[in-house]
Design an enzyme around this catalytic site. Structure first.
Site, short mmCIF file in Angstrom:
data_model
loop_
_atom_site.label_atom_id
_atom_site.label_comp_id
_atom_site.label_asym_id
_atom_site.label_seq_id
_atom_site.Cartn_x
_atom_site.Cartn_y
_atom_site.Cartn_z
N ASN A 106 0.79 -1.19 0.06
CA ASN A 106 0.08 0.03 -0.21
C ASN A 106 0.83 1.23 -0.14
O ASN A 106 1.93 1.32 0.53
CB ASN A 106 -0.73 0.05 1.36
N HIS A 108 0.70 5.28 1.30
CA HIS A 108 0.02 6.02 2.24
C HIS A 108 0.71 7.27 2.30
O HIS A 108 1.88 7.27 2.50
CB HIS A 108 -0.13 5.43 3.81
#
Length: 197
Positions: A106, A108
């Site tokens: 991911n 972020h």
């Protein structure tokens, strides 16, 4: 290595990654874009870049569990080995997590563990104005069952400047994302390739 990108919105990070795949800079094949908003701009980017895509909503599936099962079936249909979340604004549930252990990363827009969750850039900017911080940044990490948690692969700080607005800070954070995310995905996939060979 067949890679899927999951995204929800505009898709600038999707396009940055796609460019690196298509130039051969990132190993493997960008085999699929999945979007949970069928009218999101990222789909137009996928069409322009000739990346196969699928889109459907949780609502259209009748709930999160059915949605994740349908998504897993799509990932299996495309023989996906690895997943990159690029502005995918949903928490990944156990159906997908268990099928792809240590194989989902991911991006972020903050220096985790600070500013988990939504509106990270705005929260950092507000803290800067209140004299509570001097920088924010970008993190690429593996995901687990907790929100914005999991082993960190790489981080890059983005200083907050005295003349910044939230918009200028956001632009610099996005510029940093477009460099860090491809570099970290390349690193992870190279390491996997070397282990398999």
């Amino acid at each position: 290595m067949r890679v899927a990108i999951l995204a929800s919105g505009n898709g600038t990070n999707f396009e940055a990654l796609a460019d690196h795949f298509q130039s051969g800079d990132i190993p493997g094949t960008l085999a699929l874009l999945f979007c949970n908003h069928p009218d999101a701009p990222v789909i137009k980017r996928a069409q322009r870049l000739h990346v196969p895509y699928t889109a459907f909503t949780v609502k259209s599936c009748g709930g999160k569990e059915a949605y994740e099962k349908k998504l897993l079936a799509v990932l299996q249909q495309y023989q996906i080995d690895f997943i990159a979340l690029a502005g995918y604004l949903r928490v990944v549930g156990p159906t997908i997590l268990n099928a792809y252990p240590h194989s989902i990363i991911n991006l972020h827009p903050a220096l985790l563990p600070k500013y988990k969750g939504l509106n990270s850039i705005q929260r950092a900017f507000d803290d800067y104005q209140a004299g509570k911080c001097k920088e924010t940044g970008v993190t690429v990490h593996y995901i687990d069952s907790q929100l914005d948690h999991g082993a960190i692969i790489g981080q890059q700080a983005v200083p907050i400047k005295p003349d910044d607005t939230e918009a200028t800070l956001e632009a610099r954070v996005h510029d940093t994302e477009h460099v860090l995310f491809p570099a970290m995905l390349k690193k992870v996939l190279r390491e996997r390739e070397n282990k398999e060979n």
